[in-house]
Design a protein around this motif. Structure first.
Motif, PDB file in Angstrom:
ATOM      1  N   UNK A   1      38.662 -46.312  13.725  1.00 41.66           N
ATOM      2  CA  UNK A   1      38.006 -44.873  12.482  1.00 41.66           C
ATOM      3  C   UNK A   1      36.611 -44.742  13.088  1.00 41.66           C
ATOM      4  N   UNK A   2      36.022 -43.311  13.031  1.00 42.06           N
ATOM      5  CA  UNK A   2      34.712 -42.932  13.393  1.00 42.06           C
ATOM      6  C   UNK A   2      34.161 -42.746  12.008  1.00 42.06           C
ATOM      7  N   UNK A   3      33.132 -43.053  11.716  1.00 42.35           N
ATOM      8  CA  UNK A   3      31.603 -43.180  10.533  1.00 42.35           C
ATOM      9  C   UNK A   3      30.946 -42.608  11.052  1.00 42.35           C
ATOM     10  N   UNK A   4      30.007 -41.848  10.386  1.00 44.67           N
ATOM     11  CA  UNK A   4      28.895 -41.454  10.577  1.00 44.67           C
ATOM     12  C   UNK A   4      28.034 -41.231   9.056  1.00 44.67           C
ATOM     13  N   UNK A   5      27.075 -41.922   9.703  1.00 41.37           N
ATOM     14  CA  UNK A   5      26.113 -42.224   8.372  1.00 41.37           C
ATOM     15  C   UNK A   5      26.597 -43.106   7.052  1.00 41.37           C
ATOM     16  N   UNK A   6      27.720 -43.066   7.663  1.00 41.02           N
ATOM     17  CA  UNK A   6      28.649 -43.863   6.707  1.00 41.02           C
ATOM     18  C   UNK A   6      29.961 -43.296   5.991  1.00 41.02           C
ATOM     19  N   UNK A   7      30.224 -41.694   6.991  1.00 41.29           N
ATOM     20  CA  UNK A   7      30.802 -41.199   6.206  1.00 41.29           C
ATOM     21  C   UNK A   7      31.652 -41.105   7.526  1.00 41.29           C
ATOM     22  N   UNK A   8      32.896 -41.175   7.111  1.00 35.64           N
ATOM     23  CA  UNK A   8      34.396 -41.625   7.789  1.00 35.64           C
ATOM     24  C   UNK A   8      34.459 -39.663   8.240  1.00 35.64           C
ATOM     25  N   UNK A   9      34.454 -39.997  10.050  1.00 38.43           N
ATOM     26  CA  UNK A   9      34.331 -38.231  10.069  1.00 38.43           C
ATOM     27  C   UNK A   9      36.307 -38.328  10.199  1.00 38.43           C
ATOM     28  N   UNK A  10      36.401 -39.480  11.154  1.00 39.02           N
ATOM     29  CA  UNK A  10      38.446 -39.433  11.935  1.00 39.02           C
ATOM     30  C   UNK A  10      38.615 -40.371  11.721  1.00 39.02           C
ATOM     31  N   UNK A  11      40.385 -39.919  12.423  1.00 40.96           N
ATOM     32  CA  UNK A  11      40.551 -41.789  11.601  1.00 40.96           C
ATOM     33  C   UNK A  11      42.020 -41.786  12.705  1.00 40.96           C
ATOM     34  N   UNK A  12      42.328 -42.342  14.037  1.00 34.83           N
ATOM     35  CA  UNK A  12      43.290 -42.237  15.050  1.00 34.83           C
ATOM     36  C   UNK A  12      44.162 -43.092  15.346  1.00 34.83           C
ATOM     37  N   UNK A  13      45.508 -43.143  15.171  1.00 32.61           N
ATOM     38  CA  UNK A  13      46.839 -44.032  15.886  1.00 32.61           C
ATOM     39  C   UNK A  13      46.098 -44.610  17.184  1.00 32.61           C
ATOM     40  N   UNK A  14      46.049 -45.757  17.740  1.00 28.32           N
ATOM     41  CA  UNK A  14      45.798 -45.902  19.035  1.00 28.32           C
ATOM     42  C   UNK A  14      46.752 -46.469  19.834  1.00 28.32           C
ATOM     43  N   UNK A  15      46.159 -47.452  21.072  1.00 28.36           N
ATOM     44  CA  UNK A  15      47.287 -48.686  21.331  1.00 28.36           C
ATOM     45  C   UNK A  15      45.359 -49.269  21.736  1.00 28.36           C
ATOM     46  N   UNK A  16      46.118 -50.677  21.717  1.00 29.22           N
ATOM     47  CA  UNK A  16      45.150 -51.750  21.743  1.00 29.22           C
ATOM     48  C   UNK A  16      45.797 -52.963  22.660  1.00 29.22           C
ATOM     49  N   UNK A  17      45.340 -54.224  22.999  1.00 33.24           N
ATOM     50  CA  UNK A  17      45.996 -54.802  23.681  1.00 33.24           C
ATOM     51  C   UNK A  17      46.485 -55.647  23.432  1.00 33.24           C
ATOM     52  N   UNK A  18      47.536 -56.432  24.736  1.00 36.63           N
ATOM     53  CA  UNK A  18      48.632 -56.657  23.981  1.00 36.63           C
ATOM     54  C   UNK A  18      48.598 -58.521  23.619  1.00 36.63           C
TER      55      UNK A  18
ATOM     56  N   UNK B   1      48.169 -40.413  29.159  1.00 37.35           N
ATOM     57  CA  UNK B   1      49.123 -39.402  29.130  1.00 37.35           C
ATOM     58  C   UNK B   1      49.917 -39.606  27.518  1.00 37.35           C
ATOM     59  N   UNK B   2      50.416 -40.449  27.672  1.00 37.77           N
ATOM     60  CA  UNK B   2      51.788 -40.965  26.866  1.00 37.77           C
ATOM     61  C   UNK B   2      51.355 -41.142  24.848  1.00 37.77           C
ATOM     62  N   UNK B   3      51.714 -40.213  24.630  1.00 31.90           N
ATOM     63  CA  UNK B   3      52.206 -40.465  23.581  1.00 31.90           C
ATOM     64  C   UNK B   3      52.535 -40.864  22.750  1.00 31.90           C
ATOM     65  N   UNK B   4      53.908 -41.538  23.209  1.00 31.93           N
ATOM     66  CA  UNK B   4      54.742 -43.194  22.629  1.00 31.93           C
ATOM     67  C   UNK B   4      53.510 -44.333  22.700  1.00 31.93           C
ATOM     68  N   UNK B   5      52.439 -44.580  23.418  1.00 29.22           N
ATOM     69  CA  UNK B   5      52.006 -45.174  23.298  1.00 29.22           C
ATOM     70  C   UNK B   5      50.776 -46.353  22.036  1.00 29.22           C
ATOM     71  N   UNK B   6      50.762 -45.135  21.774  1.00 27.78           N
ATOM     72  CA  UNK B   6      50.199 -45.061  20.130  1.00 27.78           C
ATOM     73  C   UNK B   6      50.772 -45.468  19.482  1.00 27.78           C
TER      74      UNK B   6
END
Length: 285
Positions: free
Chosen positions: A174-191, A247-252
């Motif tokens: 989640x990206x917030x700027x000045x306390x307001x949510x600007x965007x949310x993305x599905x991501x891949x994190x560590x194992x 490069x691979x969307x199935x990783x998210x």
């Protein structure tokens, strides 16, 4: 991994309220034809409040020669833990060292290392996490969930507007700027074997990548490093955590990386455009 106006009820306010009620009661009695009660003498003005005296600033012990420098690869021990490492509260001010400056383990404490204006060519902006006795506590690079203390000289202030929050289990950034949510993305994190380090860190800067797997885009190098370096291949043990395209969307939406945060190319382009040095990145479960 990435290598290289609150109003308080004062005594004066209560006195003023009592005088107002007394005057109103006298007026109401007179309205009924009764002789008005004599008006009470006005209350004496409250004495002026004593001026606030700022707490004295603790002096800084001279730094001995030969203090180690916190760089991209190493950070000395002896610094205190970040007491609010998992806080999602945004930090809104950072600082940039004007020169090589010593960093201490407490206000007025022992100097244990030095910070320089740059780390691996990236201008260093450190988020300010606390203030005490004229000193400031900053999040440290290359030392996960650790803070260091700086006296009030030798640095300049920088505003911080952005905050990135990574949720490991939800695989969400989640990206917030000045306390307001600007965007949310599905991501891949560590194992489970190579998890994305928990706690508060910050963006050191951007660094080039090589290979099509990174979408041809730079990565954001973070201040955090692997909690268990030995769990990684030898070539990554001195690396930092990063945020980069994949490069691979199935990783998210999965735990699949060596600890970095992988996200779509469009999201990475947006972060590279808007996220400056010193932006706090909080990783939570």
């Amino acid at each position: 991994m990435v290598r290289a106006l609150r109003v308080t009820r004062t005594r004066a306010g209560l006195i003023g309220l009592a005088a107002c009620v007394a005057a109103g009661a006298g007026f109401l009695s007179g309205a009924g034809g009764q002789r008005p009660a004599p008006r009470a003498a006005p209350a004496p003005p409250p004495s002026a409040a004593a001026p606030r005296v700022p707490a004295p600033t603790l002096s800084a012990a001279p730094a001995p020669p030969g203090l180690p420098v916190i760089d991209y690869w190493t950070a000395p021990r002896g610094f205190p833990a970040d007491p609010q490492a998992s806080s999602r509260t945004a930090l809104t001010e950072g600082l940039h060292p004007a020169r090589s400056i010593p960093v201490y383990d407490a206000p007025g404490g022992r100097p244990r290392a030095r910070l320089t204006p740059e780390i691996s060519g990236m201008p260093l902006v450190l988020p300010i996490a606390a203030r005490r006795a004229g000193w400031v506590a900053v999040l440290l690079p290359t030392a996960n969930r650790r803070i260091g203390w700086l006296p009030p000289k030798g640095w300049s202030s920088r505003p911080l507007r952005d905050h990135l929050i990574v949720q490991r289990r939800a695989h969400r950034l989640t990206w917030r700027r000045d306390g307001v949510r600007r965007a949310v993305w599905s991501v891949s994190t560590g194992t489970a074997a190579t998890p994305t380090p928990l706690g508060r860190g910050f963006v050191l800067g951007r660094t080039p990548t090589s290979g099509a797997i990174y979408g041809g885009l730079d990565a954001l190098a973070l201040s955090t490093v692997p909690d268990d370096r030995q769990s990684l291949p030898a070539g990554l043990r001195t690396a930092h955590t990063g945020i980069h395209a994949w490069y691979r969307s199935d990783a998210f939406g999965r735990s699949a990386s060596n600890g970095c945060v992988r996200l779509p190319r469009a999201a990475q382009r947006m972060l590279l455009k808007h996220i400056p040095h010193g932006t706090v990145v909080t990783v939570v479960d």
